[in-house]
Design an enzyme around this catalytic site. Structure first.
Site, mmCIF file in Angstrom:
data_model
loop_
_atom_site.group_PDB
_atom_site.id
_atom_site.type_symbol
_atom_site.label_atom_id
_atom_site.label_comp_id
_atom_site.label_asym_id
_atom_site.label_seq_id
_atom_site.Cartn_x
_atom_site.Cartn_y
_atom_site.Cartn_z
ATOM 1 N N PRO A 10 -66.264 -22.645 37.052
ATOM 2 C CA PRO A 10 -67.123 -22.184 35.958
ATOM 3 C C PRO A 10 -68.311 -21.331 36.392
ATOM 4 O O PRO A 10 -68.944 -21.625 37.417
ATOM 5 C CB PRO A 10 -67.639 -23.489 35.333
ATOM 6 C CG PRO A 10 -66.674 -24.530 35.745
ATOM 7 C CD PRO A 10 -66.061 -24.085 37.032
ATOM 8 N N ASN A 11 -68.580 -20.319 35.612
ATOM 9 C CA ASN A 11 -69.735 -19.408 35.750
ATOM 10 C C ASN A 11 -69.633 -18.429 36.922
ATOM 11 O O ASN A 11 -70.484 -17.553 37.065
ATOM 12 C CB ASN A 11 -71.060 -20.194 35.846
ATOM 13 C CG ASN A 11 -71.293 -21.038 34.608
ATOM 14 O OD1 ASN A 11 -71.260 -20.504 33.506
ATOM 15 N ND2 ASN A 11 -71.496 -22.329 34.777
ATOM 16 N N ARG A 18 -75.855 -13.411 37.840
ATOM 17 C CA ARG A 18 -76.315 -14.790 37.697
ATOM 18 C C ARG A 18 -77.101 -15.217 38.934
ATOM 19 O O ARG A 18 -76.562 -15.211 40.037
ATOM 20 C CB ARG A 18 -75.060 -15.655 37.565
ATOM 21 C CG ARG A 18 -75.284 -17.118 37.717
ATOM 22 C CD ARG A 18 -73.951 -17.851 37.862
ATOM 23 N NE ARG A 18 -74.242 -19.272 37.920
ATOM 24 C CZ ARG A 18 -73.555 -20.136 38.635
ATOM 25 N NH1 ARG A 18 -72.525 -19.763 39.355
ATOM 26 N NH2 ARG A 18 -73.905 -21.405 38.628
ATOM 27 N N TYR A 23 -77.007 -16.600 44.643
ATOM 28 C CA TYR A 23 -75.580 -16.311 44.790
ATOM 29 C C TYR A 23 -75.253 -14.885 45.235
ATOM 30 O O TYR A 23 -74.093 -14.558 45.424
ATOM 31 C CB TYR A 23 -74.855 -16.627 43.469
ATOM 32 C CG TYR A 23 -74.983 -18.074 43.058
ATOM 33 C CD1 TYR A 23 -74.495 -19.094 43.870
ATOM 34 C CD2 TYR A 23 -75.608 -18.433 41.869
ATOM 35 C CE1 TYR A 23 -74.618 -20.425 43.513
ATOM 36 C CE2 TYR A 23 -75.732 -19.767 41.493
ATOM 37 C CZ TYR A 23 -75.238 -20.759 42.323
ATOM 38 O OH TYR A 23 -75.360 -22.074 41.962
ATOM 39 N N ASN A 74 -63.544 -22.886 45.012
ATOM 40 C CA ASN A 74 -64.965 -23.090 44.749
ATOM 41 C C ASN A 74 -65.030 -23.733 43.364
ATOM 42 O O ASN A 74 -64.971 -23.031 42.352
ATOM 43 C CB ASN A 74 -65.731 -21.764 44.767
ATOM 44 C CG ASN A 74 -67.230 -21.991 44.557
ATOM 45 O OD1 ASN A 74 -67.650 -23.087 44.171
ATOM 46 N ND2 ASN A 74 -68.028 -20.968 44.804
ATOM 47 N N ALA A 77 -69.857 -26.047 39.525
ATOM 48 C CA ALA A 77 -70.517 -27.279 39.058
ATOM 49 C C ALA A 77 -69.550 -28.470 38.994
ATOM 50 O O ALA A 77 -69.965 -29.628 39.156
ATOM 51 C CB ALA A 77 -71.145 -27.040 37.695
ATOM 52 N N HIS A 80 -69.390 -31.467 41.523
ATOM 53 C CA HIS A 80 -70.329 -32.584 41.559
ATOM 54 C C HIS A 80 -69.923 -33.754 40.670
ATOM 55 O O HIS A 80 -70.516 -34.817 40.761
ATOM 56 C CB HIS A 80 -71.729 -32.075 41.186
ATOM 57 C CG HIS A 80 -72.103 -30.833 41.948
ATOM 58 N ND1 HIS A 80 -72.142 -30.802 43.332
ATOM 59 C CD2 HIS A 80 -72.397 -29.572 41.538
ATOM 60 C CE1 HIS A 80 -72.465 -29.568 43.718
ATOM 61 N NE2 HIS A 80 -72.619 -28.805 42.657
ATOM 62 N N GLU A 98 -62.554 -26.396 50.488
ATOM 63 C CA GLU A 98 -63.614 -26.289 49.466
ATOM 64 C C GLU A 98 -64.686 -25.332 49.975
ATOM 65 O O GLU A 98 -65.121 -25.441 51.123
ATOM 66 C CB GLU A 98 -64.226 -27.684 49.237
ATOM 67 C CG GLU A 98 -65.396 -27.684 48.262
ATOM 68 C CD GLU A 98 -66.074 -29.062 48.152
ATOM 69 O OE1 GLU A 98 -65.597 -30.033 48.789
ATOM 70 O OE2 GLU A 98 -67.091 -29.147 47.457
ATOM 71 N N HIS A 100 -68.477 -23.102 48.980
ATOM 72 C CA HIS A 100 -69.638 -22.848 48.120
ATOM 73 C C HIS A 100 -70.415 -21.680 48.696
ATOM 74 O O HIS A 100 -70.677 -21.656 49.911
ATOM 75 C CB HIS A 100 -70.552 -24.072 48.053
ATOM 76 C CG HIS A 100 -69.867 -25.273 47.488
ATOM 77 N ND1 HIS A 100 -69.652 -25.426 46.148
ATOM 78 C CD2 HIS A 100 -69.296 -26.347 48.095
ATOM 79 C CE1 HIS A 100 -68.991 -26.560 45.945
ATOM 80 N NE2 HIS A 100 -68.758 -27.139 47.105
ATOM 81 N N LEU A 101 -70.806 -20.756 47.843
ATOM 82 C CA LEU A 101 -71.596 -19.604 48.298
ATOM 83 C C LEU A 101 -72.941 -20.058 48.846
ATOM 84 O O LEU A 101 -73.396 -19.603 49.901
ATOM 85 C CB LEU A 101 -71.831 -18.644 47.126
ATOM 86 C CG LEU A 101 -70.574 -18.025 46.501
ATOM 87 C CD1 LEU A 101 -70.730 -17.874 45.013
ATOM 88 C CD2 LEU A 101 -70.247 -16.719 47.157
ATOM 89 N N ARG A 107 -80.180 -27.791 48.345
ATOM 90 C CA ARG A 107 -80.595 -27.495 46.973
ATOM 91 C C ARG A 107 -80.956 -28.790 46.235
ATOM 92 O O ARG A 107 -81.362 -29.759 46.845
ATOM 93 C CB ARG A 107 -79.480 -26.700 46.283
ATOM 94 C CG ARG A 107 -79.197 -25.356 46.990
ATOM 95 C CD ARG A 107 -78.212 -24.512 46.237
ATOM 96 N NE ARG A 107 -78.698 -24.185 44.909
ATOM 97 C CZ ARG A 107 -77.910 -23.754 43.915
ATOM 98 N NH1 ARG A 107 -76.618 -23.589 44.133
ATOM 99 N NH2 ARG A 107 -78.424 -23.486 42.734
ATOM 100 N N ARG A 111 -76.670 -31.628 43.588
ATOM 101 C CA ARG A 111 -75.665 -30.761 44.208
ATOM 102 C C ARG A 111 -75.218 -31.285 45.575
ATOM 103 O O ARG A 111 -74.274 -30.775 46.165
ATOM 104 C CB ARG A 111 -76.199 -29.342 44.383
ATOM 105 C CG ARG A 111 -76.433 -28.629 43.077
ATOM 106 C CD ARG A 111 -76.770 -27.175 43.303
ATOM 107 N NE ARG A 111 -77.554 -26.659 42.206
ATOM 108 C CZ ARG A 111 -77.032 -26.194 41.063
ATOM 109 N NH1 ARG A 111 -75.737 -26.157 40.883
ATOM 110 N NH2 ARG A 111 -77.825 -25.758 40.102
HETATM 111 C C1 DQA Z 1 -71.672 -23.313 43.828
HETATM 112 C C2 DQA Z 1 -72.709 -24.436 43.917
HETATM 113 C C3 DQA Z 1 -72.667 -25.321 42.686
HETATM 114 O O1 DQA Z 1 -73.634 -26.364 42.777
HETATM 115 C C4 DQA Z 1 -72.967 -24.495 41.444
HETATM 116 O O2 DQA Z 1 -72.835 -25.303 40.292
HETATM 117 C C5 DQA Z 1 -72.144 -23.267 41.340
HETATM 118 C C6 DQA Z 1 -71.825 -22.511 42.544
HETATM 119 C C7 DQA Z 1 -71.780 -22.320 44.991
HETATM 120 O O3 DQA Z 1 -70.831 -21.557 45.175
HETATM 121 O O4 DQA Z 1 -72.798 -22.281 45.696
HETATM 122 O O5 DQA Z 1 -71.810 -22.838 40.231
HETATM 123 O O6 DQA Z 1 -70.377 -23.889 43.873
#
Ligand code: DQA
Length: 147
Positions: A10-11, A18, A23, A74, A77, A80, A98, A100-101, A107, A111
């Site tokens: 998501p997102n 964003r 990011y 990735n 959210a 978590h 897995e 994460h950027l 953080r 997270r």
């Molecule tokens: C993320 C880290 C997550 O906590 C966050 O909700 C994201 C992006 C990252 O790539 O750093 O949407 O997965």
């Protein structure tokens, strides 16, 4: 040729616009382009998939069984709190990496926990979009060592 599925949660479709300080400024399209280029250098076939919907990601993971040799995800959210994604990963029987950027451990407290981490081969976090390229390298190495 080995097949790798890359899933963005998501997102992540909003990358570039964003929270760029966290990011980065690259769009998902640019990142997917880099992933495809790196994959072809490694002689891998790659498919990229983004969804804002937990169920769509569960469906994609279920379909990956037999269709792919490894998955890079990735979960954003969902990392978590999504037990559904965790269970779908465990059911694939595929090596899953897995990514994460951002470095999720430096953080907010919420997270720092990934419910996904216990069912993946490993996690790469905090190197911006390079995490996908590093994950591809990890997958290549896995293909070399796992007979
Ligand atoms: C993320 C880290 C997550 O906590 C966050 O909700 C994201 C992006 C990252 O790539 O750093 O949407 O997965």
């Amino acid at each position: 040729m080995k097949r790798v599925l890359v899933i963005h949660g998501p997102n992540l479709n909003l990358l570039g616009e964003r929270e760029a300080t966290i990011y980065g400024t690259e769009t998902l399209e640019t990142i997917d382009g880099k992933i495809k280029e790196a994959a072809s250098q490694h002689q891998l076939e790659v498919e990229t998939f983004q969804s804002n919907h937990e169920g769509a990601i569960v469906d994609k993971l279920q379909e990956s069984r037999g269709a792919f040799d490894a998955v890079i995800i990735n979960p954003a959210a969902l990392s978590h709190y999504s037990i559904a994604i965790r269970d779908a990963i465990a059911a694939t029987d595929l090596p899953v990496v897995e990514v994460h950027l951002s470095n999720i451990y430096r953080r907010e407290k919420f997270r720092k926990t990934s419910v996904i981490a216990p069912v993946v081969v490993g996690q790469i976090t905090g190197f911006g979009s390079d995490v996908y390229i590093l994950a591809l390298q990890a997958v290549v190495q896995l293909f070399r060592t796992v007979v």
